[in-house]
Design an enzyme around this catalytic site. Sequence first.
Site, PDB file in Angstrom:
ATOM      1  N   GLY A 131      -3.038  -5.546   8.698  1.00  0.00           N
ATOM      2  CA  GLY A 131      -2.872  -4.831   7.231  1.00  0.00           C
ATOM      3  C   GLY A 131      -3.819  -5.781   6.379  1.00  0.00           C
ATOM      4  O   GLY A 131      -4.247  -6.608   6.819  1.00  0.00           O
ATOM      5  N   ASP A 138       6.592  -1.830  17.793  1.00  0.00           N
ATOM      6  CA  ASP A 138       7.479  -1.427  16.849  1.00  0.00           C
ATOM      7  C   ASP A 138       8.678  -2.217  16.390  1.00  0.00           C
ATOM      8  O   ASP A 138       9.661  -2.275  17.146  1.00  0.00           O
ATOM      9  CB  ASP A 138       7.669   0.056  16.868  1.00  0.00           C
ATOM     10  CG  ASP A 138       8.625   0.811  15.951  1.00  0.00           C
ATOM     11  OD1 ASP A 138       8.916   0.161  14.801  1.00  0.00           O
ATOM     12  OD2 ASP A 138       8.754   2.014  16.130  1.00  0.00           O
ATOM     13  N   LEU A 139       8.642  -3.060  15.309  1.00  0.00           N
ATOM     14  CA  LEU A 139       9.450  -3.970  15.108  1.00  0.00           C
ATOM     15  C   LEU A 139      10.909  -3.286  14.973  1.00  0.00           C
ATOM     16  O   LEU A 139      11.922  -3.790  14.668  1.00  0.00           O
ATOM     17  CB  LEU A 139       9.300  -4.788  13.799  1.00  0.00           C
ATOM     18  CG  LEU A 139       8.189  -5.741  14.118  1.00  0.00           C
ATOM     19  CD1 LEU A 139       7.721  -6.331  12.867  1.00  0.00           C
ATOM     20  CD2 LEU A 139       8.501  -6.835  15.311  1.00  0.00           C
ATOM     21  N   SER A 158       7.467  -9.882  -3.624  1.00  0.00           N
ATOM     22  CA  SER A 158       6.533  -9.076  -4.751  1.00  0.00           C
ATOM     23  C   SER A 158       7.235  -9.254  -6.103  1.00  0.00           C
ATOM     24  O   SER A 158       8.267  -9.673  -6.130  1.00  0.00           O
ATOM     25  CB  SER A 158       6.543  -7.576  -4.370  1.00  0.00           C
ATOM     26  OG  SER A 158       6.237  -6.887  -5.785  1.00  0.00           O
ATOM     27  N   TYR A 212      11.182   0.960  -2.340  1.00  0.00           N
ATOM     28  CA  TYR A 212      10.263  -0.166  -1.920  1.00  0.00           C
ATOM     29  C   TYR A 212      10.725  -1.516  -2.657  1.00  0.00           C
ATOM     30  O   TYR A 212      10.906  -2.484  -1.810  1.00  0.00           O
ATOM     31  CB  TYR A 212       8.967   0.284  -2.224  1.00  0.00           C
ATOM     32  CG  TYR A 212       7.958  -0.926  -2.480  1.00  0.00           C
ATOM     33  CD1 TYR A 212       7.573  -1.409  -0.967  1.00  0.00           C
ATOM     34  CD2 TYR A 212       7.550  -1.580  -3.503  1.00  0.00           C
ATOM     35  CE1 TYR A 212       6.700  -2.679  -1.027  1.00  0.00           C
ATOM     36  CE2 TYR A 212       6.752  -2.760  -3.455  1.00  0.00           C
ATOM     37  CZ  TYR A 212       6.429  -3.335  -2.154  1.00  0.00           C
ATOM     38  OH  TYR A 212       5.604  -4.227  -2.193  1.00  0.00           O
ATOM     39  N   LYS A 244      12.332  -5.285  -1.264  1.00  0.00           N
ATOM     40  CA  LYS A 244      12.004  -6.824  -1.316  1.00  0.00           C
ATOM     41  C   LYS A 244      13.254  -7.762  -1.767  1.00  0.00           C
ATOM     42  O   LYS A 244      13.466  -8.827  -1.441  1.00  0.00           O
ATOM     43  CB  LYS A 244      10.637  -6.686  -2.233  1.00  0.00           C
ATOM     44  CG  LYS A 244       9.648  -5.964  -1.630  1.00  0.00           C
ATOM     45  CD  LYS A 244       9.065  -6.763  -0.395  1.00  0.00           C
ATOM     46  CE  LYS A 244       7.798  -6.097   0.294  1.00  0.00           C
ATOM     47  NZ  LYS A 244       7.707  -6.767   1.589  1.00  0.00           N
ATOM     48  N   TYR A 265       4.255 -11.844  -4.484  1.00  0.00           N
ATOM     49  CA  TYR A 265       2.648 -11.602  -5.020  1.00  0.00           C
ATOM     50  C   TYR A 265       2.529 -10.862  -6.346  1.00  0.00           C
ATOM     51  O   TYR A 265       3.673  -9.954  -6.534  1.00  0.00           O
ATOM     52  CB  TYR A 265       2.149 -10.849  -4.000  1.00  0.00           C
ATOM     53  CG  TYR A 265       2.250 -11.186  -2.413  1.00  0.00           C
ATOM     54  CD1 TYR A 265       2.497 -12.420  -2.192  1.00  0.00           C
ATOM     55  CD2 TYR A 265       2.129 -10.296  -1.596  1.00  0.00           C
ATOM     56  CE1 TYR A 265       2.499 -12.738  -0.652  1.00  0.00           C
ATOM     57  CE2 TYR A 265       2.396 -10.294  -0.127  1.00  0.00           C
ATOM     58  CZ  TYR A 265       2.699 -11.763   0.183  1.00  0.00           C
ATOM     59  OH  TYR A 265       2.655 -11.829   1.373  1.00  0.00           O
ATOM     60  N   ASN A 324      -0.839  -8.876  -8.116  1.00  0.00           N
ATOM     61  CA  ASN A 324      -1.478  -7.671  -7.600  1.00  0.00           C
ATOM     62  C   ASN A 324      -2.668  -8.200  -6.851  1.00  0.00           C
ATOM     63  O   ASN A 324      -3.678  -8.514  -7.429  1.00  0.00           O
ATOM     64  CB  ASN A 324      -1.937  -6.891  -8.840  1.00  0.00           C
ATOM     65  CG  ASN A 324      -0.911  -6.172  -9.413  1.00  0.00           C
ATOM     66  OD1 ASN A 324       0.128  -6.818 -10.116  1.00  0.00           O
ATOM     67  ND2 ASN A 324      -1.148  -4.768  -9.521  1.00  0.00           N
ATOM     68  N   LEU A 343      -5.115   0.515  -8.161  1.00  0.00           N
ATOM     69  CA  LEU A 343      -6.251   0.593  -9.017  1.00  0.00           C
ATOM     70  C   LEU A 343      -7.569   0.374  -8.329  1.00  0.00           C
ATOM     71  O   LEU A 343      -8.260   1.095  -8.541  1.00  0.00           O
ATOM     72  CB  LEU A 343      -5.884  -0.261 -10.213  1.00  0.00           C
ATOM     73  CG  LEU A 343      -7.032  -0.287 -11.379  1.00  0.00           C
ATOM     74  CD1 LEU A 343      -6.992   0.870 -11.985  1.00  0.00           C
ATOM     75  CD2 LEU A 343      -6.837  -1.556 -12.330  1.00  0.00           C
TER      76      LEU A 343
HETATM   77  N1  UFG Z   1      -3.549   2.630 -12.576  1.00  0.00           N
HETATM   78  C1  UFG Z   1      -4.542   3.502 -13.015  1.00  0.00           C
HETATM   79  N2  UFG Z   1      -4.792   4.258 -12.450  1.00  0.00           N
HETATM   80  C2  UFG Z   1      -4.822   4.429 -11.086  1.00  0.00           C
HETATM   81  C3  UFG Z   1      -4.062   3.332 -10.331  1.00  0.00           C
HETATM   82  C4  UFG Z   1      -3.787   2.377 -11.124  1.00  0.00           C
HETATM   83  O1  UFG Z   1      -4.421   3.393 -14.398  1.00  0.00           O
HETATM   84  O2  UFG Z   1      -5.297   5.313 -10.548  1.00  0.00           O
HETATM   85  C5  UFG Z   1      -2.933   1.271 -13.301  1.00  0.00           C
HETATM   86  C6  UFG Z   1      -1.443   1.421 -13.306  1.00  0.00           C
HETATM   87  O3  UFG Z   1      -0.661   2.176 -14.229  1.00  0.00           O
HETATM   88  C7  UFG Z   1      -1.231  -0.191 -13.578  1.00  0.00           C
HETATM   89  C8  UFG Z   1      -2.370  -0.881 -12.904  1.00  0.00           C
HETATM   90  O4  UFG Z   1      -3.271   0.038 -12.894  1.00  0.00           O
HETATM   91  O5  UFG Z   1      -1.187  -0.472 -14.961  1.00  0.00           O
HETATM   92  C9  UFG Z   1      -2.247  -1.467 -11.834  1.00  0.00           C
HETATM   93  O6  UFG Z   1      -1.616  -0.479 -10.986  1.00  0.00           O
HETATM   94  P1  UFG Z   1      -1.485  -0.647  -9.345  1.00  0.00           P
HETATM   95  O7  UFG Z   1      -0.886   0.616  -8.596  1.00  0.00           O
HETATM   96  O8  UFG Z   1      -2.858  -1.280  -8.669  1.00  0.00           O
HETATM   97  O9  UFG Z   1      -0.445  -1.776  -9.013  1.00  0.00           O
HETATM   98  P2  UFG Z   1       1.101  -1.833  -9.618  1.00  0.00           P
HETATM   99  O10 UFG Z   1       0.922  -2.975 -10.608  1.00  0.00           O
HETATM  100  O11 UFG Z   1       1.431  -0.637  -9.919  1.00  0.00           O
HETATM  101  O12 UFG Z   1       1.658  -2.334  -8.175  1.00  0.00           O
HETATM  102  C10 UFG Z   1       2.025  -3.449  -7.707  1.00  0.00           C
HETATM  103  C11 UFG Z   1       1.911  -3.499  -6.190  1.00  0.00           C
HETATM  104  C12 UFG Z   1       3.191  -2.856  -5.753  1.00  0.00           C
HETATM  105  C13 UFG Z   1       4.510  -3.310  -6.362  1.00  0.00           C
HETATM  106  C14 UFG Z   1       4.123  -3.222  -8.150  1.00  0.00           C
HETATM  107  C15 UFG Z   1       5.335  -3.493  -8.650  1.00  0.00           C
HETATM  108  O13 UFG Z   1       0.949  -2.763  -5.742  1.00  0.00           O
HETATM  109  O14 UFG Z   1       3.449  -3.067  -4.422  1.00  0.00           O
HETATM  110  O15 UFG Z   1       3.195  -3.859  -8.334  1.00  0.00           O
HETATM  111  O16 UFG Z   1       5.062  -3.875 -10.058  1.00  0.00           O
HETATM  112  F1  UFG Z   1       5.525  -2.593  -6.215  1.00  0.00           F
END
Ligand code: UFG
Length: 339
Positions: free
Chosen positions: A10, A58-59, A125, A150, A154, A178, A180, A201
């Site tokens: 991954g 497959d775990l 996370s 999800y 965690k 983690y 982002n 994003l």
């Molecule tokens: N965003 C956009 N447009 C998009 C995608 C994301 O504006 O198409 C914004 C989101 O609203 C957020 C930021 O970009 O403000 C980051 O979004 P991500 O989806 O990339 O990441 P998240 O912070 O939502 O998600 C991360 C991890 C998840 C975890 C989550 C918990 O990827 O695994 O944090 O807060 F669950």
Amino acid sequence: MKILVTGGLGFIGSHTVVELQNVGFDVVIIDDLSNSSVEVIDGITTITNKKPLFEKLDLKIKSEVKDFFNRHNDIAGVIHFAASKAVGESVNDPLKYYENNINALIYVLQELTKLNKKNFIFSSSCTVYGQADELPITENAHVKPAESPYGNTKQIGEEIIRDTCRANGDVNAIALRYFNPIGAHPTAEIGELPVGVPQNLVPYITQTAIGIREKLSVFGGDYATRDGTCIRDYIHVVDLAKAHVVALQRLIGSKNDSNFEFFNLGTGTGSSVLEAIQSFEKVSGKKLKYQIEDRREGDVISAYAETSKANNILGWKTELTLDDAMASAWKWEQKIRNK
Ligand code: UFG
């Protein structure tokens, strides 16, 4: 020393395998290929000049996990990435998430407790904090009720590990929370491979820039932040991968203060969505098509890490910038689209 990396093909897993092999560990990867590709092995091999062992497994099938550990009872540490990770999907199919993320963890821990060396690193996370009351987020911040199944896996995962460590004094574990993770290996041999429409994003940005998506929707422009968009702590996946090696070495060298520890992994700097876009535009030289739209349900407004525990106790800190991460993500996107 042989290290098991579950989910090693991954996004974060593959970068961690590279860093482990770079410092001389022998790696055996388990992956079910449900959200990854065997070709990732070639990328890892090209970067490190060493082919990791790989078993498709497959775990969730307990007998297979048992059989694997019987054949590999010389494992010195386990880094457990294998899990489903799409927040939205978990809301629609919670049982898939509980089965994949919890059953697999339990079966691996059951076998870990039978090994001579019981060292375990868990992929957690910052989602466990939800919208934290204070920023930056320290490890002492309250764990809030999870926003999604999800996120709940965690939290429950950390509790299962904590209880296991309490009952088995010879098990040593570290949970890494983690922020982002973004970016790709600077060689562009490995990177993120989202299936279908990206939910995160940065892959959405790079796919828009290369022409696969028409435009990026920025979710919400009216938050109480410096420019109205959400703030996140974007960490380069290579920095993140290196933290796993440091954490593993801490356990192998018995340098841990207790047998269950947890650390935030972030840069300590929050960036808004618009700042992330600006960074991308700067390093790629491309103008990104985007539009501010409605808020996305479940988004926290602002999250970034207090990093002193990871810096001072774990002895790790990030070295790469948001610009580095964006440049590597862009290089990777261009490579996979052969442009
Ligand atoms: N965003 C956009 N447009 C998009 C995608 C994301 O504006 O198409 C914004 C989101 O609203 C957020 C930021 O970009 O403000 C980051 O979004 P991500 O989806 O990339 O990441 P998240 O912070 O939502 O998600 C991360 C991890 C998840 C975890 C989550 C918990 O990827 O695994 O944090 O807060 F669950």
